[in-house]
Scaffold this active site. Structure first.
Site, PDB file in Angstrom:
ATOM      1  CE  LYS A  36      -9.799  13.655  -4.644  1.00 14.92           C
ATOM      2  NZ  LYS A  36      -9.071  14.307  -3.521  1.00 14.92           N
ATOM      3  CB  THR A  72      -4.153  -4.989  -0.439  1.00 15.04           C
ATOM      4  OG1 THR A  72      -3.374  -3.964  -1.041  1.00 15.04           O
ATOM      5  CG2 THR A  72      -4.771  -4.462   0.851  1.00 15.04           C
ATOM      6  CB  THR A  73      -3.924  -9.586   3.165  1.00 17.16           C
ATOM      7  OG1 THR A  73      -3.198  -8.834   4.156  1.00 17.16           O
ATOM      8  CG2 THR A  73      -2.918 -10.298   2.273  1.00 17.16           C
ATOM      9  CB  ALA A  96      -0.206 -13.357  -4.729  1.00 16.19           C
ATOM     10  CG  HIS A 131       3.464 -10.311   9.310  1.00 18.39           C
ATOM     11  ND1 HIS A 131       2.887 -11.553   9.381  1.00 18.39           N
ATOM     12  CD2 HIS A 131       3.917 -10.169   8.040  1.00 18.39           C
ATOM     13  CE1 HIS A 131       2.979 -12.132   8.196  1.00 18.39           C
ATOM     14  NE2 HIS A 131       3.605 -11.316   7.367  1.00 18.39           N
ATOM     15  CE  LYS A 135      -0.135  -9.311   7.567  1.00 22.83           C
ATOM     16  NZ  LYS A 135      -0.423  -8.660   6.276  1.00 22.83           N
TER      17      LYS A 135
END
Length: 231
Positions: A36, A72-73, A96, A131, A135
């Site tokens: 968009k 982003t993983t 990364a 974490h 997550k």
């Protein structure tokens, strides 16, 4: 720089604060369908979205010739496809698993230690990451990167979350409220333990690294890593 933030959660808000402190302008804060938005007016996009959205976010930037930095993983099964598209569109991309300067130094230390320990099979290696409870992926992308580095520099053939065979690296993932990120690599024998650990105190280190990567990526073409930026 004029920046599009792809994902405007806690990490996006931290990037916004630090980027503005460095004199940059946030043009878009995108938590919805990226198609968009006309990204032509931005200099770079920084993606800290969710695994389900990352690939579409990244490839939409390539289509519009916008350099993209992604932290982003949880989407890396499509990483090779993203790299191929980036090169075909003559675009620019840095991914990364962790943009923190300290973590990238930790990566180099991890590789060197794995090389040293490969000569001492009496030590068993293990990984633990901790974490915050928000997550979504486990283990973390950083933990996977650490495991892959050890595999490349030792006789280990793989990793596994939880129980692992003798040839694999056991990885433990814990989720605890308000923990920005802790990663520990340990080598254990009958007589002692050797351990290296990185503990993040806030999100600022991750955010600043992503901004520095975005600054570096301007006017470049190709696929890069944080090692290109820092070393």
């Amino acid at each position: 720089m004029k920046i599009a933030l792809l994902g405007y959660g806690k990490m996006g808000k931290t990037i916004e604060r630090l980027a503005q402190n460095r004199g940059h302008e946030i043009i878009f804060r995108i938590n919805e369908d990226i198609e968009k938005f006309d990204l032509q007016q931005v200099d770079v996009a920084i993606d800290f979205s969710i695994p389900a959205a990352a690939f579409k976010n990244i490839t939409s930037c390539f289509e519009q010739q916008v350099p993209v930095v992604s932290g982003t993983t949880g989407w890396l099964e499509k990483y090779s496809e993203a790299v191929e598209l980036c090169r075909s569109k003559n675009a620019a991309f840095i991914y990364a698993s962790n943009f923190s300067l300290g973590v990238n130094l930790f990566f180099e230390l991890n590789k060197k230690l794995a090389q040293m320990m490969s000569n001492f099979p009496e030590y068993d290696v293990a990984l633990e990451e901790i974490h915050h409870t928000q997550k979504l992926d486990a283990p973390s992308g950083t933990a996977i990167s650490l495991a892959e580095q050890i595999i490349e520099n030792s006789a280990k053939t793989g990793w596994n979350l939880g129980e692992a065979s003798k040839e694999e690296i056991p990885v433990t993932a814990k989720r605890i409220e308000n923990v920005p990120g802790t990663h520990c690599v340990s080598y254990n024998s009958d007589v002692d333990t050797i351990k290296i650990e990185h503990i993040a105190h806030s999100r600022d280190g991750f955010a600043l690294g992503a901004i520095i990567a975005a600054e570096w990526l301007q006017h470049k073409k190709g696929v890069f890593t944080m090692k290109d930026v820092l070393f």
